[in-house]
Design a protein around this motif. Structure first.
Motif, short mmCIF file in Angstrom:
data_model
loop_
_atom_site.label_atom_id
_atom_site.label_comp_id
_atom_site.label_asym_id
_atom_site.label_seq_id
_atom_site.Cartn_x
_atom_site.Cartn_y
_atom_site.Cartn_z
N LEU A 1 -1.97 51.33 -3.95
CA LEU A 1 -3.03 52.29 -3.95
C LEU A 1 -4.26 51.64 -3.91
CD1 LEU A 1 -3.16 55.42 -3.83
CD2 LEU A 1 -3.15 55.33 -6.34
N GLY A 2 -4.49 50.65 -4.57
CA GLY A 2 -5.89 50.28 -4.97
C GLY A 2 -6.51 49.54 -3.69
N VAL A 3 -5.64 49.14 -2.59
CA VAL A 3 -6.22 48.09 -1.94
C VAL A 3 -7.59 48.82 -1.06
CG1 VAL A 3 -5.13 49.19 0.23
CG2 VAL A 3 -5.81 46.92 0.08
N GLY A 4 -8.78 47.87 -1.34
CA GLY A 4 -10.04 48.06 -0.84
C GLY A 4 -10.93 49.16 -1.93
N VAL A 5 -10.34 49.68 -2.80
CA VAL A 5 -11.10 50.35 -3.91
C VAL A 5 -12.12 49.76 -4.49
CG1 VAL A 5 -11.29 51.64 -5.98
CG2 VAL A 5 -9.35 52.18 -4.35
N ASP A 6 -12.14 48.50 -4.84
CA ASP A 6 -13.25 47.69 -5.56
C ASP A 6 -14.36 47.87 -4.62
OD1 ASP A 6 -14.24 46.17 -7.89
OD2 ASP A 6 -14.24 44.45 -6.20
N GLU A 7 -14.24 47.59 -3.34
CA GLU A 7 -15.41 47.69 -2.37
C GLU A 7 -16.05 48.96 -2.05
OE1 GLU A 7 -16.56 45.70 2.17
OE2 GLU A 7 -14.43 45.32 1.32
N THR A 8 -15.09 49.94 -1.63
CA THR A 8 -15.32 51.10 -1.11
C THR A 8 -15.77 52.24 -2.08
OG1 THR A 8 -13.30 51.94 -0.71
CG2 THR A 8 -14.23 50.49 0.94
N GLY A 9 -14.82 52.28 -3.25
CA GLY A 9 -14.88 53.23 -4.17
C GLY A 9 -14.19 54.66 -3.78
N CYS A 10 -13.06 54.12 -2.98
CA CYS A 10 -12.25 55.42 -2.35
C CYS A 10 -10.72 54.84 -2.09
CB CYS A 10 -13.00 55.92 -0.82
SG CYS A 10 -14.27 56.81 -1.28
N LEU A 11 -9.96 55.58 -2.28
CA LEU A 11 -8.52 55.40 -2.11
C LEU A 11 -8.47 55.56 -0.47
CD1 LEU A 11 -6.72 57.70 -4.56
CD2 LEU A 11 -7.06 55.07 -4.82
N ARG A 12 -7.65 54.48 0.29
CA ARG A 12 -7.63 54.68 1.77
C ARG A 12 -6.32 55.62 2.02
NH1 ARG A 12 -7.22 48.47 3.61
NH2 ARG A 12 -5.25 49.03 4.07
N GLU A 13 -6.55 56.25 3.05
CA GLU A 13 -5.50 57.32 3.68
C GLU A 13 -4.29 56.76 3.89
OE1 GLU A 13 -3.77 60.50 4.60
OE2 GLU A 13 -5.85 60.45 3.70
N ASP A 14 -4.14 55.56 4.25
CA ASP A 14 -2.72 54.85 4.54
C ASP A 14 -2.35 54.58 2.93
OD1 ASP A 14 -4.68 52.60 4.19
OD2 ASP A 14 -3.43 51.18 4.77
N ALA A 15 -2.95 54.02 2.13
CA ALA A 15 -2.68 53.87 0.53
C ALA A 15 -2.17 55.31 0.32
CB ALA A 15 -3.56 53.14 -0.17
N ILE A 16 -2.84 56.17 0.08
CA ILE A 16 -2.48 57.37 -0.37
C ILE A 16 -1.01 57.86 0.32
CG2 ILE A 16 -2.96 59.94 -0.27
CD1 ILE A 16 -5.82 59.29 -0.45
N GLU A 17 -0.93 57.64 1.59
CA GLU A 17 0.40 58.08 2.34
C GLU A 17 1.75 57.45 1.60
OE1 GLU A 17 -0.17 57.87 6.54
OE2 GLU A 17 -1.59 59.66 6.38
N ARG A 18 1.37 56.14 1.54
CA ARG A 18 2.43 55.14 0.99
C ARG A 18 2.78 55.71 -0.32
NH1 ARG A 18 -0.67 51.05 2.91
NH2 ARG A 18 -1.46 50.76 0.87
N THR A 19 1.75 55.82 -1.12
CA THR A 19 1.81 56.22 -2.61
C THR A 19 2.65 57.71 -2.61
OG1 THR A 19 0.37 54.89 -3.31
CG2 THR A 19 0.95 56.41 -5.07
N VAL A 20 2.18 58.47 -2.03
CA VAL A 20 2.67 59.79 -1.92
C VAL A 20 4.25 59.77 -1.51
CG1 VAL A 20 2.65 62.16 -1.02
CG2 VAL A 20 0.57 60.94 -1.85
N GLU A 21 4.46 59.10 -0.49
CA GLU A 21 5.81 58.83 0.03
C GLU A 21 6.79 58.55 -0.90
OE1 GLU A 21 8.38 56.83 3.81
OE2 GLU A 21 6.38 56.62 3.34
N ALA A 22 6.28 57.46 -1.93
CA ALA A 22 7.10 56.76 -3.05
C ALA A 22 7.35 57.80 -4.14
CB ALA A 22 6.40 55.69 -3.56
#
Length: 318
Positions: free
Chosen positions: A37-58
Motif C-alpha cells: 500500500l505504501g509504495v511511493g508514499v514517502d516521496e509523494t505523500g499519496c497512496l497510489r491508485e494501483d496500491a489502493i486497488e490491490r489492498t482493497v481487493e485483499a
C-alpha cells in the motif's frame, strides 16, 4: 467471542480471526498478503491508485472470509486498523471510503497507538520479563521498553511501558530513499544505516536500559528465521519464539544484501515479494541490536493483530 482483526500496513495486509474466552485465544483463520500500500508514499505523500486497488481487493477477500466464518459462530467484532502509510497519505480518507464500500470500517491509528497494541500482543507471551520490543514495519518502526505482569492469571496481562516511540524509519521508506542499486552498494547501505542510527539513537540515550530480551516482530525478523532454517513452506510454529544469535543474523543479513534481487527472491525461506525490502529491514534490526547492545533477538509471531484481539476482548469484558 469471535473477533476479526485486520492490520493494513505499508507493505502487508493481514487478517486474524480468533475465538476468545477465559481459557485463551484460538486462531480460526489467519491470512496475509503483500499489497505494498505504501509504495511511493514517502516521496509523494499519496497512496497510489494501483496500491489502493490491490489492498482493497485483499481486504474485500478478508471480509468474505469473515462472513463465511460467521456461518458457524458469529463474528461479534471486526476491527480494521491502518498504520504508517495511511498516516502519511493525504488521500487516506479516500482509501477508507473505498474500504467502507466493501463493508470494512477503517481506523487510521497513531504511531503511539500502534506501539501500544503491538507490544500488548507480543508481551503476553513473555510475561515477567523486561523487554525491548521492536516492530519493524514498512513505513515506521515502533520501539517499546516494558513488561507484562507475570502474576496475573488473566487472559490479558497488565502491561507497563517505561518508554515507547514510533519512528518514521521503515524498510519500504528506507529502500525508496537510499537503496537504488541492485544489489545495494556499500555506500548506499552505509548511508541508510547512518540515517537509521541517527533517527533511533535518541530512544536509547539515558534510558537506563534493563533488557532481558529483545523481541522483534514483523516480516524482517521472521524472514531471518525462515532463511536461517530454510523453512519451506513457512511454519509459524517454528518461527514463533525462535532465538537468533548475532552471528546467525549477520550471516543472513550480509548474504542476502549482497545478492541481486532475482537471486534473493529464490532464497529458501523468503517471500519473493519481500525480497526487495529485506536489506533495509535487516539494516534497521542491525541498528536496534547495536544501540541496545544485545547479542541476540527473539522472533515473535504475536504482534499488532494479537494486540487488537486482546484489546477488543478486554474492552468487551471477556
Amino acid at each position: 467471542m469471535r473477533i476479526a482483526a485486520i492490520d493494513i500496513g505499508t507493505v502487508t495486509s493481514r487478517l486474524l480471526i480468533a475465538d476468545v474466552d477465559a481459557t485463551g485465544v484460538r486462531t480460526v483463520l489467519r491470512r496475509s498478503e503483500i499489497t505494498d500500500l505504501g509504495v511511493g508514499v514517502d516521496e509523494t505523500g499519496c497512496l497510489r491508485e494501483d496500491a489502493i486497488e490491490r489492498t482493497v481487493e485483499a481486504v474485500s477477500s478478508y471480509k468474505q472470509a469473515i462472513d463465511e466464518c460467521s456461518h458457524s459462530v458469529p463474528v461479534e467484532r471486526v476491527v480494521a486498523l491502518a498504520t504508517s502509510a495511511s498516516r502519511d497519505a493525504s488521500n487516506a480518507a479516500d482509501f477508507a471510503d473505498r474500504l467502507r464500500r466493501v463493508g470494512v470500517e477503517l481506523s487510521v491509528i497513531s504511531g503511539e497507538r500502534e506501539a501500544e497494541l503491538s507490544f500488548l500482543g507480543a508481551s503476553n507471551d513473555f510475561r515477567g520479563e523486561d523487554l525491548l520490543f521492536a516492530d519493524i514495519g514498512g513505513g515506521s518502526t515502533e520501539l517499546v521498553l516494558g513488561r507484562a505482569d507475570a502474576s496475573s492469571g488473566e487472559l490479558v496481562a497488565s502491561v507497563s511501558m517505561r518508554a515507547f516511540r514510533s519512528f518514521d524509519v521503515g524498510c519500504r521508506r528506507m529502500t525508496e530513499r537510499f537503496l537504488r542499486h541492485d544489489p545495494p552498494s556499500a555506500e548506499e547501505l552505509a548511508c541508510a544505516r547512518a540515517w537509521a542510527k541517527d533517527e533511533l539513537s535518541g530512544f536509547f540515550a539515558g534510558s537506563g536500559l534493563r533488557i532481558q530480551r529483545l523481541v522483534a516482530v514483523a516480516g524482517t525478523p521472521t524472514s531471518v528465521v525462515a532463511v536461517r532454517d530454510a523453512l519451506v513452506p513457512y511454519d509459524s510454529s517454528k518461527v514463533h519464539k525462535a532465538q537468533v544469535t548475532r552471528s546467525q543474523f549477520d550471516d543472513v543479513r550480509r548474504r542476502l544484501s549482497e545478492m541481486p534481487l532475482n537471486e534473493r527472491m529464490r532464497v529458501p525461506g523468503i517471500q519473493p515479494k519481500r525480497a526487495g525490502i529485506f536489506p533495509a529491514g535487516a539494516l534497521i534490526l542491525d541498528v536496534v541490536m547495536e544501540l541496545a547492545d544485545v547479542q541476540d533477538f527473539t522472533a515473535c509471531e504475536s504482534d499488532i493483530l494479537m494486540g487488537i484481539v486482546l484489546d477488543t476482548a478486554r474492552d468487551a469484558g471477556e
